[in-house]
Write an enzyme that holds these catalytic residues in place. Structure first.
Site, PDB file in Angstrom:
ATOM      1  N   ARG A  98      55.669  43.607  22.595  1.00  9.33           N
ATOM      2  CA  ARG A  98      54.880  44.317  21.970  1.00  9.33           C
ATOM      3  C   ARG A  98      52.758  43.667  23.500  1.00  9.33           C
ATOM      4  O   ARG A  98      53.920  43.132  23.960  1.00  9.33           O
ATOM      5  CB  ARG A  98      53.937  43.618  21.159  1.00  9.33           C
ATOM      6  N   ILE A  99      52.728  45.069  23.510  1.00 12.25           N
ATOM      7  CA  ILE A  99      52.038  44.911  24.402  1.00 12.25           C
ATOM      8  C   ILE A  99      50.578  44.802  23.956  1.00 12.25           C
ATOM      9  O   ILE A  99      50.300  44.736  22.844  1.00 12.25           O
ATOM     10  CB  ILE A  99      51.268  46.753  25.068  1.00 12.25           C
ATOM     11  N   LEU A 100      49.912  43.344  24.930  1.00  7.03           N
ATOM     12  CA  LEU A 100      49.004  42.752  25.196  1.00  7.03           C
ATOM     13  C   LEU A 100      47.800  43.568  25.403  1.00  7.03           C
ATOM     14  O   LEU A 100      48.525  43.783  27.190  1.00  7.03           O
ATOM     15  CB  LEU A 100      49.284  41.025  25.355  1.00  7.03           C
ATOM     16  N   ASN A 114      54.700  38.323  33.262  1.00  9.35           N
ATOM     17  CA  ASN A 114      56.023  38.835  32.742  1.00  9.35           C
ATOM     18  C   ASN A 114      57.438  38.996  33.087  1.00  9.35           C
ATOM     19  O   ASN A 114      56.204  38.475  34.546  1.00  9.35           O
ATOM     20  CB  ASN A 114      54.858  39.880  31.997  1.00  9.35           C
ATOM     21  N   HIS A 116      59.710  40.956  34.355  1.00  9.15           N
ATOM     22  CA  HIS A 116      59.963  42.584  34.227  1.00  9.15           C
ATOM     23  C   HIS A 116      61.646  43.095  35.091  1.00  9.15           C
ATOM     24  O   HIS A 116      62.048  42.428  36.124  1.00  9.15           O
ATOM     25  CB  HIS A 116      59.057  43.519  34.689  1.00  9.15           C
ATOM     26  N   ASP A 148      48.434  42.583  33.017  1.00  9.86           N
ATOM     27  CA  ASP A 148      47.167  43.228  33.149  1.00  9.86           C
ATOM     28  C   ASP A 148      46.435  44.135  31.639  1.00  9.86           C
ATOM     29  O   ASP A 148      47.207  44.294  31.363  1.00  9.86           O
ATOM     30  CB  ASP A 148      46.216  43.723  34.353  1.00  9.86           C
ATOM     31  N   ASP A 152      52.865  46.765  32.371  1.00 14.67           N
ATOM     32  CA  ASP A 152      53.723  46.174  33.338  1.00 14.67           C
ATOM     33  C   ASP A 152      52.683  46.635  35.229  1.00 14.67           C
ATOM     34  O   ASP A 152      53.450  47.005  35.729  1.00 14.67           O
ATOM     35  CB  ASP A 152      55.650  47.118  33.521  1.00 14.67           C
TER      36      ASP A 152
HETATM   37  C1  GRF Z   1      64.802  40.176  30.166  1.00 18.05           C
HETATM   38  O1  GRF Z   1      65.800  41.285  30.316  1.00 18.05           O
HETATM   39  C2  GRF Z   1      63.417  40.697  30.502  1.00 18.05           C
HETATM   40  O2  GRF Z   1      63.542  41.333  31.951  1.00 18.05           O
HETATM   41  C3  GRF Z   1      62.362  41.871  29.520  1.00 18.05           C
HETATM   42  O3  GRF Z   1      63.360  41.750  28.359  1.00 18.05           O
HETATM   43  C4  GRF Z   1      64.604  40.707  28.589  1.00 18.05           C
HETATM   44  C5  GRF Z   1      64.388  39.155  27.297  1.00 18.05           C
HETATM   45  O4  GRF Z   1      65.790  38.778  27.614  1.00 18.05           O
HETATM   46  N1  GRF Z   1      61.055  41.499  29.953  1.00 18.05           N
HETATM   47  P1  GRF Z   1      65.571  37.108  27.077  1.00 18.05           P
HETATM   48  O5  GRF Z   1      65.182  37.157  25.750  1.00 18.05           O
HETATM   49  O6  GRF Z   1      65.278  36.264  27.692  1.00 18.05           O
HETATM   50  O7  GRF Z   1      67.228  37.203  26.773  1.00 18.05           O
END
Ligand code: GRF
Length: 210
Positions: A98-100, A114, A116, A148, A152
């Protein structure tokens, strides 16, 4: 060892929790000088909550409310309250879907990170490994960044490249990316806990000592 207060992490996740496990186990092993104060999920049956409970850590489901991609106002307030009650120093997003924004980011200004699964600013948004594969890049990777108001778009803390190999499927590429995540994310959290990295505008500055 004195009874010095440890740096406290609040982890939010919606999925299986492999990043959370890497960070929690690194905390337990002492390679990340922090402790997981609370794990919160918007999905009642998420694996991340089981992984937290197995480790004896506080784990809570907090209903996200009426929207699909963000928290509604009541839920946002409940998330903020739970994290503040747990006295967290850093909010670690680990697959939180979810977007914060707004109130949440004001409550934890420059204290939300986060991970990504691509080299930002390429391939923001969902299923970034699939976007990379479909585009045909030969190198993709992992980005850890501050969160932010955008999706992303926050200042980048660290990146790790991951090759795209001939014959890769979305599954094999995602697995290779997740291996890199499990190394990079604990390393960045450790640096933040040690006060070794700060942020100045869009730049993050490494090598500081808190
Ligand atoms: C990861 O691949 C991360 O890059 C993305 O969500 C996935 C989460 O995987 N934001 P997990 O729940 O940590 O296994």
């Amino acid at each position: 060892m004195s009874g010095e207060r440890k740096y406290r992490l609040g982890v939010l996740g919606s999925g299986k929790g492999s990043n959370f496990v890497a960070i929690a186990d690194a905390c337990a092993a002492g390679s990340v000088p922090a402790e997981v104060a609370v794990v919160i999920s918007d999905v009642a049956e998420a694996g991340i909550l089981d992984r937290a409970r197995e480790r004896g850590l506080a784990a809570q489901f907090i209903a996200p409310g009426k929207f699909r991609t963000k928290l509604d106002e009541t839920a946002e307030a409940a998330y903020i309250r739970a994290l503040q009650e747990a006295e967290v120093d850093l909010v670690v997003l680990a697959g939180f879907m979810r977007i914060l924004k707004g109130e949440f980011l004001r409550a934890f200004a420059q204290r939300v990170v986060n991970i990504h699964p691509a080299l930002l600013p390429s391939f923001p948004g969902l299923e970034a490994w699939k976007q990379a594969l479909d585009y045909g890049v030969k190198v993709t990777g992992v980005t850890v960044h501050f969160v932010d108001q955008g999706v992303d778009t926050g200042p980048i803390l660290a990146q790790q490249t991951v090759p795209v190999l001939a014959g890769d499927t979305a599954g094999t590429l995602h697995a290779r990316i997740q291996e890199a995540e499990r190394v990079l994310y604990p390393a960045v959290v450790a640096a933040l806990a040690r006060g070794e990295v700060g942020v100045q505008g869009r730049q993050t500055v490494w090598g500081m000592k808190g």
